[in-house]
Motif scaffolding. Sequence first.
Motif, PDB file in Angstrom:
ATOM      1  N   ALA A   1       0.854  -1.187   0.000  1.00 25.48           N
ATOM      2  CA  ALA A   1       0.000   0.000   0.000  1.00 25.48           C
ATOM      3  C   ALA A   1       0.888   1.235   0.000  1.00 25.48           C
ATOM      4  CB  ALA A   1      -0.920   0.015   1.211  1.00 25.48           C
ATOM      5  N   LEU A   2       0.490   2.250  -0.745  1.00 29.61           N
ATOM      6  CA  LEU A   2       1.239   3.500  -0.815  1.00 29.61           C
ATOM      7  C   LEU A   2       0.699   4.456   0.240  1.00 29.61           C
ATOM      8  CD1 LEU A   2       1.336   3.912  -4.695  1.00 29.61           C
ATOM      9  CD2 LEU A   2       3.200   3.164  -3.215  1.00 29.61           C
ATOM     10  N   LEU A   3       1.520   4.795   1.227  1.00 28.21           N
ATOM     11  CA  LEU A   3       1.105   5.653   2.329  1.00 28.21           C
ATOM     12  C   LEU A   3       1.954   6.914   2.355  1.00 28.21           C
ATOM     13  CD1 LEU A   3       0.612   3.079   5.252  1.00 28.21           C
ATOM     14  CD2 LEU A   3      -1.061   3.882   3.575  1.00 28.21           C
ATOM     15  N   SER A   4       1.315   8.026   2.654  1.00 32.21           N
ATOM     16  CA  SER A   4       2.033   9.282   2.805  1.00 32.21           C
ATOM     17  C   SER A   4       2.744   9.297   4.157  1.00 32.21           C
ATOM     18  CB  SER A   4       1.064  10.457   2.712  1.00 32.21           C
ATOM     19  OG  SER A   4       0.150  10.427   3.797  1.00 32.21           O
ATOM     20  N   LYS A   5       3.619  10.267   4.326  1.00 35.40           N
ATOM     21  CA  LYS A   5       4.347  10.387   5.579  1.00 35.40           C
ATOM     22  C   LYS A   5       3.391  10.624   6.739  1.00 35.40           C
ATOM     23  CE  LYS A   5       8.246  12.816   7.695  1.00 35.40           C
ATOM     24  NZ  LYS A   5       9.280  13.866   7.490  1.00 35.40           N
TER      25      LYS A   5
ATOM     26  N   ARG B   1       5.346   9.006  -1.418  1.00 39.23           N
ATOM     27  CA  ARG B   1       4.659   7.897  -0.776  1.00 39.23           C
ATOM     28  C   ARG B   1       5.676   6.819  -0.399  1.00 39.23           C
ATOM     29  NH1 ARG B   1       1.254  11.203  -0.958  1.00 39.23           N
ATOM     30  NH2 ARG B   1      -0.926  11.026  -1.641  1.00 39.23           N
ATOM     31  N   ALA B   2       5.346   6.065   0.597  1.00 40.47           N
ATOM     32  CA  ALA B   2       6.177   4.933   1.007  1.00 40.47           C
ATOM     33  C   ALA B   2       5.456   3.643   0.654  1.00 40.47           C
ATOM     34  CB  ALA B   2       6.453   4.984   2.503  1.00 40.47           C
ATOM     35  N   GLU B   3       6.217   2.654   0.204  1.00 40.26           N
ATOM     36  CA  GLU B   3       5.651   1.345  -0.150  1.00 40.26           C
ATOM     37  C   GLU B   3       5.649   0.470   1.108  1.00 40.26           C
ATOM     38  OE1 GLU B   3       7.959  -0.149  -3.361  1.00 40.26           O
ATOM     39  OE2 GLU B   3       7.155   1.284  -4.817  1.00 40.26           O
TER      40      GLU B   3
END
Length: 346
Positions: free
Chosen positions: A201-205, A238-240
């Motif tokens: 899932a791609l999540l923001s900081k 985004r972080a994986e």
Amino acid sequence: MAEDMDGQFDDTRDGSAKRWIAEFKAARNALESWHTSAEECVARYLDDVPRDGQRLNLYPAGIDLKEATLYGNTPSVDVSRRDNDQDDDDARVAAELLKRLLNGDLERTEEAFPNAIGLALKDWLTPGLGNIWLRLERVTKPTPAQEAKTDPATGAELAPAVPASTEVVSEEVASDYVYWKDQLWSPCRVFGECRWWGRMALLSKASIEKKFGKEEDVPLAMGADPKDPKVPKTPWARAEVWEIWDKENSCVWWYVHGHPRVLVPVGVDANENGSVPDPLGISGFWPFPEPLVEGNTTSKLVPRPSYTRAQDLYAGIDDTYTRERLLRDAIDASGVYDKTVAELGQ
């Protein structure tokens, strides 16, 4: 607590991150050929490949036909009694209640379930893997404590004291479509032998801090100018984040490639190595049904798209179609005619 893989990795959050580096490397090596062929299938379906001649696009036409015929209406859950005893009203009413509750999650107004099913079907027909994950959504609110009630005249207790607790306001199951390339699993022969399965899932900081607290140096893989042109562009990094369900150890992990330790959600009791004990406790462990896998065998759980298996046939059809078009274009009408008659073709 998860096992330490024969002492290869420390039973800490740092050691667990090293373990998932090794696990992901093995999984990606096993799926590399499929990822390559699946990209080719998607490109052929979209007609996004170089043309060497004329092409008769039977492949996308066949996929569209299958997609239209395989799924039309949202399925419904049927709950019935095992023994239809005539006077067993309790079981009949219980079955009806369960049926209505289960169908409620499928018939929500936003139609998340049918949309997820349709997208998973498209992935199964083209790249060869279709999957949806089910997620429990629960809304709670605190309930204050209540003192014991007594009779003012006699002092006898009328109602015992009630301690503070948490009340469940609503509870339902959400359906999440998962993109075929955002999934990895342990190399295995059949699904029943799979040790772990993960999704990305791609999540923001900000989302990472909300779910996992402040984590330093979390790699952000998405940017305004990504190197991969196939990655969706976004002005925010985004972080994986990988959510990994480990059936072998009955726990769940959260991992970001390149981060020195696994992540732990806020407010959750986790083991020292960063794993969270099975939060659902359902039969079968997995938060998803067995995925739709195209063309796999009992020797390894790796999809094999339909186009890959029939690409020689499609190439032969394209070659024949190209030759036919060239011959037709090369034909020139010629002959002898009487000039006193109207011009040929008028």
